[in-house]
Enzyme design. Structure first.
Site, PDB file in Angstrom:
ATOM      1  N   LYS A  93       0.869  -1.181   0.000  1.00 38.60           N
ATOM      2  CA  LYS A  93       0.000   0.000   0.000  1.00 38.60           C
ATOM      3  C   LYS A  93       0.897   1.219   0.000  1.00 38.60           C
ATOM      4  O   LYS A  93       1.805   1.335   0.832  1.00 38.60           O
ATOM      5  CB  LYS A  93      -0.877  -0.025   1.265  1.00 38.60           C
ATOM      6  CG  LYS A  93      -1.828   1.139   1.366  1.00 38.60           C
ATOM      7  CD  LYS A  93      -3.159   0.830   0.693  1.00 38.60           C
ATOM      8  CE  LYS A  93      -3.968   2.074   0.410  1.00 38.60           C
ATOM      9  NZ  LYS A  93      -3.608   2.779  -0.843  1.00 38.60           N
ATOM     10  N   GLN A 114       7.169   3.868   3.816  1.00 37.60           N
ATOM     11  CA  GLN A 114       5.760   3.447   3.862  1.00 37.60           C
ATOM     12  C   GLN A 114       5.571   2.168   4.683  1.00 37.60           C
ATOM     13  O   GLN A 114       4.547   2.007   5.343  1.00 37.60           O
ATOM     14  CB  GLN A 114       5.283   3.224   2.408  1.00 37.60           C
ATOM     15  CG  GLN A 114       3.796   3.229   2.237  1.00 37.60           C
ATOM     16  CD  GLN A 114       3.200   4.629   2.156  1.00 37.60           C
ATOM     17  OE1 GLN A 114       3.708   5.461   1.439  1.00 37.60           O
ATOM     18  NE2 GLN A 114       2.147   4.880   2.900  1.00 37.60           N
ATOM     19  N   LYS A 117       5.489   3.316   8.373  1.00 42.00           N
ATOM     20  CA  LYS A 117       4.333   4.195   8.561  1.00 42.00           C
ATOM     21  C   LYS A 117       3.053   3.364   8.609  1.00 42.00           C
ATOM     22  O   LYS A 117       2.227   3.523   9.511  1.00 42.00           O
ATOM     23  CB  LYS A 117       4.273   5.174   7.375  1.00 42.00           C
ATOM     24  CG  LYS A 117       3.082   6.100   7.402  1.00 42.00           C
ATOM     25  CD  LYS A 117       2.953   6.866   6.095  1.00 42.00           C
ATOM     26  CE  LYS A 117       4.260   7.510   5.693  1.00 42.00           C
ATOM     27  NZ  LYS A 117       4.092   8.519   4.646  1.00 42.00           N
ATOM     28  N   LYS A 129       5.339   1.714  -3.166  1.00 35.96           N
ATOM     29  CA  LYS A 129       5.239   3.074  -3.727  1.00 35.96           C
ATOM     30  C   LYS A 129       5.503   2.977  -5.224  1.00 35.96           C
ATOM     31  O   LYS A 129       6.166   2.046  -5.679  1.00 35.96           O
ATOM     32  CB  LYS A 129       6.290   3.985  -3.075  1.00 35.96           C
ATOM     33  CG  LYS A 129       6.002   5.460  -3.225  1.00 35.96           C
ATOM     34  CD  LYS A 129       5.035   5.963  -2.173  1.00 35.96           C
ATOM     35  CE  LYS A 129       4.669   7.412  -2.431  1.00 35.96           C
ATOM     36  NZ  LYS A 129       3.876   7.972  -1.312  1.00 35.96           N
ATOM     37  N   GLY A 168      -2.761   8.294  -4.269  1.00 37.27           N
ATOM     38  CA  GLY A 168      -2.118   9.491  -4.801  1.00 37.27           C
ATOM     39  C   GLY A 168      -0.856   9.875  -4.041  1.00 37.27           C
ATOM     40  O   GLY A 168      -0.529   9.304  -2.998  1.00 37.27           O
ATOM     41  N   ASP A 169      -0.149  10.823  -4.567  1.00 42.47           N
ATOM     42  CA  ASP A 169       1.014  11.463  -3.921  1.00 42.47           C
ATOM     43  C   ASP A 169       1.253  12.729  -4.750  1.00 42.47           C
ATOM     44  O   ASP A 169       0.319  13.201  -5.418  1.00 42.47           O
ATOM     45  CB  ASP A 169       2.226  10.513  -3.924  1.00 42.47           C
ATOM     46  CG  ASP A 169       3.390  11.017  -3.058  1.00 42.47           C
ATOM     47  OD1 ASP A 169       3.337  10.833  -1.833  1.00 42.47           O
ATOM     48  OD2 ASP A 169       4.341  11.617  -3.597  1.00 42.47           O
ATOM     49  N   THR A 213      -4.333  13.490   5.222  1.00 44.79           N
ATOM     50  CA  THR A 213      -2.911  13.602   5.549  1.00 44.79           C
ATOM     51  C   THR A 213      -2.646  14.915   6.290  1.00 44.79           C
ATOM     52  O   THR A 213      -1.973  14.938   7.331  1.00 44.79           O
ATOM     53  CB  THR A 213      -2.048  13.497   4.277  1.00 44.79           C
ATOM     54  OG1 THR A 213      -2.438  12.317   3.573  1.00 44.79           O
ATOM     55  CG2 THR A 213      -0.576  13.430   4.617  1.00 44.79           C
ATOM     56  N   ASN A 244      -2.104  19.115  -1.781  1.00 45.37           N
ATOM     57  CA  ASN A 244      -3.100  18.423  -0.958  1.00 45.37           C
ATOM     58  C   ASN A 244      -2.748  18.490   0.535  1.00 45.37           C
ATOM     59  O   ASN A 244      -3.566  18.929   1.350  1.00 45.37           O
ATOM     60  CB  ASN A 244      -3.204  16.965  -1.433  1.00 45.37           C
ATOM     61  CG  ASN A 244      -4.077  16.139  -0.521  1.00 45.37           C
ATOM     62  OD1 ASN A 244      -3.597  15.559   0.443  1.00 45.37           O
ATOM     63  ND2 ASN A 244      -5.368  16.112  -0.791  1.00 45.37           N
ATOM     64  N   SER A 383      -6.889   5.797   3.841  1.00 40.24           N
ATOM     65  CA  SER A 383      -6.974   4.911   2.671  1.00 40.24           C
ATOM     66  C   SER A 383      -7.416   3.526   3.106  1.00 40.24           C
ATOM     67  O   SER A 383      -8.225   2.865   2.433  1.00 40.24           O
ATOM     68  CB  SER A 383      -5.616   4.797   1.977  1.00 40.24           C
ATOM     69  OG  SER A 383      -5.417   5.871   1.088  1.00 40.24           O
TER      70      SER A 383
HETATM   71  P1  NDP Z   1       0.765  17.794  -4.234  1.00 40.81           P
HETATM   72  O1  NDP Z   1       1.244  17.465  -5.608  1.00 40.81           O
HETATM   73  O2  NDP Z   1      -0.677  17.988  -3.984  1.00 40.81           O
HETATM   74  O3  NDP Z   1       1.523  19.101  -3.697  1.00 40.81           O
HETATM   75  C1  NDP Z   1       2.900  19.161  -3.610  1.00 40.81           C
HETATM   76  C2  NDP Z   1       3.304  20.557  -3.207  1.00 40.81           C
HETATM   77  O4  NDP Z   1       4.696  20.572  -2.938  1.00 40.81           O
HETATM   78  C3  NDP Z   1       3.049  21.589  -4.282  1.00 40.81           C
HETATM   79  O5  NDP Z   1       2.763  22.823  -3.711  1.00 40.81           O
HETATM   80  C4  NDP Z   1       4.395  21.625  -5.013  1.00 40.81           C
HETATM   81  O6  NDP Z   1       4.648  22.862  -5.659  1.00 40.81           O
HETATM   82  C5  NDP Z   1       5.357  21.448  -3.859  1.00 40.81           C
HETATM   83  N1  NDP Z   1       6.590  20.807  -4.354  1.00 40.81           N
HETATM   84  C6  NDP Z   1       6.713  19.589  -4.932  1.00 40.81           C
HETATM   85  N2  NDP Z   1       7.981  19.352  -5.294  1.00 40.81           N
HETATM   86  C7  NDP Z   1       8.659  20.447  -4.931  1.00 40.81           C
HETATM   87  C8  NDP Z   1      10.015  20.821  -5.038  1.00 40.81           C
HETATM   88  N3  NDP Z   1      10.939  19.983  -5.602  1.00 40.81           N
HETATM   89  N4  NDP Z   1      10.356  22.028  -4.539  1.00 40.81           N
HETATM   90  C9  NDP Z   1       9.450  22.843  -3.971  1.00 40.81           C
HETATM   91  N5  NDP Z   1       8.147  22.545  -3.855  1.00 40.81           N
HETATM   92  C10 NDP Z   1       7.766  21.376  -4.332  1.00 40.81           C
HETATM   93  O7  NDP Z   1       1.370  16.634  -3.290  1.00 40.81           O
HETATM   94  P2  NDP Z   1       0.903  16.190  -1.841  1.00 40.81           P
HETATM   95  O8  NDP Z   1       0.445  17.371  -1.084  1.00 40.81           O
HETATM   96  O9  NDP Z   1       0.026  15.013  -1.991  1.00 40.81           O
HETATM   97  O10 NDP Z   1       2.273  15.645  -1.225  1.00 40.81           O
HETATM   98  C11 NDP Z   1       3.172  16.492  -0.505  1.00 40.81           C
HETATM   99  C12 NDP Z   1       4.094  15.647   0.356  1.00 40.81           C
HETATM  100  O11 NDP Z   1       3.311  14.877   1.275  1.00 40.81           O
HETATM  101  C13 NDP Z   1       4.950  14.623  -0.394  1.00 40.81           C
HETATM  102  O12 NDP Z   1       6.178  14.468   0.298  1.00 40.81           O
HETATM  103  C14 NDP Z   1       4.155  13.336  -0.258  1.00 40.81           C
HETATM  104  O13 NDP Z   1       4.963  12.186  -0.393  1.00 40.81           O
HETATM  105  C15 NDP Z   1       3.643  13.497   1.157  1.00 40.81           C
HETATM  106  N6  NDP Z   1       2.478  12.686   1.503  1.00 40.81           N
HETATM  107  C16 NDP Z   1       1.318  12.801   0.782  1.00 40.81           C
HETATM  108  C17 NDP Z   1       0.223  12.055   1.144  1.00 40.81           C
HETATM  109  C18 NDP Z   1      -1.104  12.242   0.486  1.00 40.81           C
HETATM  110  O14 NDP Z   1      -2.087  11.691   1.000  1.00 40.81           O
HETATM  111  N7  NDP Z   1      -1.212  12.990  -0.587  1.00 40.81           N
HETATM  112  C19 NDP Z   1       0.299  11.051   2.233  1.00 40.81           C
HETATM  113  C20 NDP Z   1       1.532  11.096   2.988  1.00 40.81           C
HETATM  114  C21 NDP Z   1       2.572  11.873   2.592  1.00 40.81           C
HETATM  115  P3  NDP Z   1       4.334  23.010  -7.223  1.00 40.81           P
HETATM  116  O15 NDP Z   1       2.856  23.186  -7.319  1.00 40.81           O
HETATM  117  O16 NDP Z   1       5.112  24.200  -7.623  1.00 40.81           O
HETATM  118  O17 NDP Z   1       4.822  21.740  -7.867  1.00 40.81           O
END
Ligand code: NDP
Length: 451
Positions: A93, A114, A117, A129, A168-169, A213, A244, A383
């Protein structure tokens, strides 16, 4: 870097030799091994059964070609990944990430995190992943759909509700999950809702999964504050990212009485001393899919600072910092700035956003630090709640699902603290999370034999 336990040093050297050039994977495994010294001392059976060596080796790694046709009729080519890391506790997962930086080392680090976690949630789910180096930015909906269909045309043969359940991620939200699920359904001719999570509410999704999250990270940070006789009420909060996790962390922190004064994306950050207008933020980032500067243009109290200036969102003074963007976005210098400005709690909404140097700065300054594998586990936990609802053909109310989420986060917090105490590291959430998650997986692996 501190010395590893002598039993663990050769394990780490083997990881380096077997996985060359995968810096993020090395970092994630090293961080776990750093916590396991007291565990191997107490549990020689883990070493005898080579549990640590085995848990650092993925059960299966799948890499595949993803060709697709863009709107101009040109053939585009990407690479797809799915790392099925550990299934001792349940089906693999973990999410799918679509971002140009994706390569095997990033997917392995995320899959490795993961495992532990998912164990911490107490739900029956293993760790995995996947993703692709596809960049959805600037692509039309039709292009994203064709990419997702091509990606699933290979991935479908490796997944299933009892085998491997992606979600998603970064770069994979509701739109992408819809296209992926549609193609899975078409190829298999099965409405197998439990094969993917993060689905839309009208077709098998769970209420609260979108928010989970971010909300979960804030519930976890709230428990830290509570343990210190405090709360979010009246505090200033800075989040990084504006996707997100960041958006819903900001939403819950504000609901609990905090003022969220800054957030970021890869182009820069906004400071809004009046508190972020989250409706506007969602409109700019999720609906219009624009850069964060558009937020500042639409709101008088906000200013935008571009990444090109060399500044970072961590320069903004705050009580609580929630890094919610991406790995290694908060380094030692950023941590020093946060400490200097009076920040006392840092909880990782993203996966491994703080570098080892930053974590060291927090420890030395007495800042409470919650690692992602504990603090952001609410996403995957919800999830698993979505899978439960799919299996029972049921759908729960928002209030019921949120209450379950909060209960799970409170439980993870307590388990981290208890385990840290038991293993001689009181108050250390990193040690608590690593040890508690590892022991749960290790005991299951012992029981299942050498497989
Ligand atoms: P999204 O794609 O919704 O958002 C990612 C955000 O981070 C955007 O604002 C993006 O900016 C920014 N970002 C991504 N890469 C970079 C970078 N290299 N430098 C600066 N800013 C960056 O992703 P999520 O919110 O889903 O995920 C965010 C984090 O949370 C990740 O580490 C993910 O693995 C983790 N996570 C997510 C979960 C989930 O349920 N979605 C669960 C657990 C962990 P821009 O728009 O400019 O790309």
């Amino acid at each position: 870097m501190k010395h590893l336990d002598p039993t663990l040093q050769p394990v780490f050297e083997e990881i380096l030799a077997r996985n060359p050039g995968e810096a993020e994977f090395h970092q994630a495994t090293r961080e776990l091994l750093d916590s396991l010294g007291p565990v191997v001392a107490r549990h020689p059976e883990y070493t005898d059964a080579a549990i640590i060596r085995r848990v650092c080796e993925p059960e299966r790694q799948i890499i595949f070609r993803v060709p697709w046709v863009d709107d101009a009729g040109q053939v585009q080519l990407n690479r797809g990944f799915r790392v099925e890391f550990n299934s001792a506790l349940g089906p693999y997962k973990g999410g799918l990430r679509f971002h140009p930086s994706v390569y095997l080392g990033i997917i392995k680090f995320l899959g490795f995190e993961q495992i532990f976690k998912n164990a911490l949630t107490g739900m029956p789910i293993g760790g995995g992943k996947g993703g692709s180096d596809f960049d959805p930015k600037g692509r039309s909906d039709a292009e994203v759909m064709r990419f997702c269909q091509s990606f699933m045309t290979e991935l479908y043969r490796h997944i299933g509700e009892y085998t491997d359940v992606p979600a998603g991620d970064i770069g994979v939200g509701g739109r992408e999950i819809g296209y992926l699920f549609g193609q899975y359904k078409r190829i298999t001719n099965r409405y197998e809702s439990g094969v993917l999570t993060g689905k839309g509410i009208g077709w098998g999704g769970s209420l609260v999964r979108t928010e989970a999250t971010g909300y979960g990270t804030v519930f976890f940070a709230g428990e830290i504050l509570k343990a210190r006789g405090s709360s979010f009420d009246g505090k200033t909060v800075v989040v990084s990212g504006s996707g997100n996790v960041a958006t819903y962390a900001a939403e819950k922190a504000a609901a609990l009485g905090a003022t969220v004064i800054a957030c970021s994306d890869s182009s820069g950050y906004v400071v809004d001393e009046k508190g972020l207008d989250l409706d506007l933020l969602k409109e700019v980032k999720q609906v219009r899919r624009e850069r964060l500067s558009s937020y500042a243009e639409a709101r008088e109290s906000a200013r935008f600072v571009a990444t090109t200036t060399g500044g970072a969102v961590w320069d903004v003074p705050c009580d609580i910092a929630l890094p919610c963007a991406t790995q290694n976005e908060l380094d030692g210098d950023h941590a020093l700035a946060l400490v200097r400005n009076g920040c006392t709690v840092v909880a990782e909404g993203a996966n491994m956003p703080c570098t080892p140097e930053a974590v060291k700065v927090f420890a030395e300054a007495g800042v409470a630090f919650a690692p992602g594998k504990a603090a952001n586990a609410g996403g995957v936990a919800t999830s698993a709640l979505e899978m439960q609802q799919n299996a029972s053909r049921d759908s729960w109310s928002f209030a019921h699902t949120e209450a379950r989420l909060e209960e799970i986060m409170v439980g993870i917090h307590a388990r981290c603290l208890e385990t840290a105490d038991t293993y001689g590291a009181p108050g250390n959430y990193v040690a608590g999370a690593n040890i508690a998650g590892f022991i749960q997986v290790a005991d299951a692996m012992l029981a299942l034999g050498v497989i």
